[in-house]
Structures are given as C-alpha cells and as structure tokens.
Design an enzyme around this catalytic site. Structure first.
Site, PDB file in Angstrom:
ATOM      1  N   CYS A  29      62.303   3.017  14.861  1.00 12.91           N
ATOM      2  CA  CYS A  29      62.690   1.676  15.329  1.00 12.91           C
ATOM      3  C   CYS A  29      61.576   0.650  15.260  1.00 12.91           C
ATOM      4  O   CYS A  29      61.818  -0.506  14.882  1.00 12.91           O
ATOM      5  CB  CYS A  29      63.241   1.750  16.749  1.00 12.91           C
ATOM      6  SG  CYS A  29      62.021   2.242  18.002  1.00 12.91           S
ATOM      7  N   HIS A  48      61.875   2.030  22.509  1.00 15.48           N
ATOM      8  CA  HIS A  48      62.794   1.526  21.492  1.00 15.48           C
ATOM      9  C   HIS A  48      62.608   0.030  21.318  1.00 15.48           C
ATOM     10  O   HIS A  48      62.328  -0.701  22.280  1.00 15.48           O
ATOM     11  CB  HIS A  48      64.251   1.812  21.885  1.00 15.48           C
ATOM     12  CG  HIS A  48      65.234   1.426  20.819  1.00 15.48           C
ATOM     13  ND1 HIS A  48      65.166   1.932  19.538  1.00 15.48           N
ATOM     14  CD2 HIS A  48      66.284   0.558  20.829  1.00 15.48           C
ATOM     15  CE1 HIS A  48      66.140   1.406  18.812  1.00 15.48           C
ATOM     16  NE2 HIS A  48      66.818   0.564  19.566  1.00 15.48           N
ATOM     17  N   ASP A 107      70.346  -4.266  15.783  1.00 12.29           N
ATOM     18  CA  ASP A 107      69.514  -3.063  15.835  1.00 12.29           C
ATOM     19  C   ASP A 107      69.744  -2.282  14.547  1.00 12.29           C
ATOM     20  O   ASP A 107      70.872  -1.907  14.227  1.00 12.29           O
ATOM     21  CB  ASP A 107      69.916  -2.218  17.055  1.00 12.29           C
ATOM     22  CG  ASP A 107      68.980  -1.048  17.311  1.00 12.29           C
ATOM     23  OD1 ASP A 107      68.187  -0.692  16.411  1.00 12.29           O
ATOM     24  OD2 ASP A 107      69.048  -0.469  18.411  1.00 12.29           O
TER      25      ASP A 107
END
Length: 275
Positions: free
Chosen positions: A73, A112, A127
């Site tokens: 991420c 994250h 995302d």
C-alpha cells in the site's frame, strides 16, 4: 540537495491504457482505480526476502514503472496519489489500521495508506493497495449505504471520528480497516512501511503474498496457495509444490518480474514446504 521528483506521467498513463491525460472526474477516478488494481499487482517479494522497502517517490516509481514489480500500500497508493494530483484531482493521503481477520476494536498500528479525493465538493475514498480485498471503485465517504464496485459491495460507517470500511464477503459484512481524516506527513508513510517490512509481527515479513484483479475476478497467492475468486462462483484453488511453479505463476498470472536474489529459491522452497 535532492532534485525535485518528476512523475513519469506518460509512461504511467500508457501502462493504464491512456494515450493522453484524462479529465479529473469521478468517472475517470473509477476507471483509474479499476485499471490500476489490474495492472499493478500487490506483492511482498521484498519483505519475503527481508529486503529494504523504500517508499520515497523516485524509488517507488522506478520499482513499479521500470522494474516490472508491484508493491504494497505505501508504494501503490503513494504513486497513485501522485498520479491523481498530476491529473488535477484534489487528493491527499490518509493512514489506516488494518483489522481484517481480527476484532474490529483491535488497536493495530497505522500500517495502511489510502487516498482521500474531493470532486466538486464531494469526498471519496480511493485505494489501490489493499491486497486481495482492494476496492476496485471509489467509495463515497459521507454515506453509510451499501456501495457497489466492479467487484464486491462495500460500505463505510463513522463513529467517534473513525471510519470503518467493510466488504460483503460470502454473505457477511467483514471489517477491512479503520481510518480517520487527520493530516499525514511523509514520515508517517516511512514509519508505517518500516513497521510492515521489519517488525516480527508483520504478516508480510518472510511471507509471499500477491494479489491482482481481473474482470469479475481476483487472483491471490499466499506462499504456495494460489486461488482465483470469481464473482458468484466457487473459488478455484491450487497448492503449488515446487519453486519453478511459483516463479512461473508470479510471471504469468501476476506479471511480476521476479528480482534476482541469492536466497530467493531457498526462501520460496521453505515457504511451500511449511504448508
């Protein structure tokens, strides 16, 4: 003195199937997010090999656009954020606490990264770096209704300033991660990535994980276990038993150019033997 970072916008857009820059609209955001999760895989080869994971933009860009790699991420969403900003979107990064597979009230670390995008005064979450359950479409932030994506439905809820993202998986709503809207600095990504790539409790340290989306499907690899999850159909699962099969799958199913490393084969052999 470090030279200012220059995003290779032309190469990035070509990888995503664009010949020119698209307009900063909601439709574009949705298409970018869907294409990105299909083109750039989530993968943890670096943390599997206990190798450093650099999250500064020049090295992230080199890894994703030139080395034939994916990332996690802090890499995928950071470059995606820079892409959105280069296209004229109003966007900034956020950090979240992953609770998938555990209790929703767990006080996990901020490991994250996701992106907040505002279009014509309306806020959305984007995302492209949440592994096998990455949302493939933008989600309206200020709504608790079920929201469709090209894959599973998602929904957001807000309590005491904290949002919870849930996905509808096999008939039940499962929490993915928690986040808030506090300002994030570059050092926050560095610290979060350092934790994920070095801490003994990190689920990625010494483990092989890869994920990629396709049309109405998701592909996932966990060490030697490969699965294809098709919407509305039973999952297909294969247990790989040798290193060459894993390397071939990484290349053919995830389009990953596996880096040369003296411990690569031995590490993969140990991981598939332990299952």
């Amino acid at each position: 003195m470090n030279e200012p970072f220059m995003l290779d916008l032309d190469t990035y857009l070509k990888r995503l199937g664009y010949s020119s820059a698209p307009p900063p609209t909601l439709a574009t955001l949705g298409e970018l997010q869907l294409r990105h999760s299909a083109e750039f895989p989530f993968e943890t080869l670096s943390t599997m090999l206990h190798a450093p994971v650099h999250v500064d933009p020049p090295r992230v860009q080199d890894k994703l656009l030139r080395q034939g790699r994916g990332g996690y991420c802090f890499e995928l969403n950071q470059l995606f954020l820079l892409l959105l900003q280069a296209l004229g979107f109003e966007a900034r990064g956020l950090t979240g606490r992953v609770v998938m597979g555990g209790p929703e009230d767990a006080q996990t670390a901020r490991t994250h990264m996701l992106v907040l995008v505002t279009i014509e005064g309306v806020r959305y979450i984007a995302d492209v770096g949440f592994g096998g359950m990455v949302p493939t479409g933008p989600l309206l932030l200020d709504s608790e209704a079920q929201q469709t994506t090209p894959h599973e439905p998602y929904r957001l809820s807000l309590a005491d300033g904290t949002y919870t993202l849930r996905a509808l998986v096999t008939g039940s709503w499962r929490a993915m991660y928690l986040f808030d809207l506090q300002a994030v600095a570059e050092i926050d990504y560095t610290v979060g990535s350092w934790y994920v790539s070095t801490h003994p409790d990190s689920p990625f340290l010494g483990q092989l994980v890869a994920a990629r989306t396709g049309h109405r499907l998701r592909k996932t690899l966990n060490n030697g276990s490969f699965a294809i999850h098709r919407l509305g159909e039973p999952s297909e699962r294969v247990q790989l038993r040798d290193v060459d099969a894993v390397l071939e799958l990484l290349r053919d199913e995830f389009s990953i150019q596996v880096p040369e490393h003296p411990e690569l084969r031995a590490t993969i052999e140990r991981l598939i033997a332990s299952e």
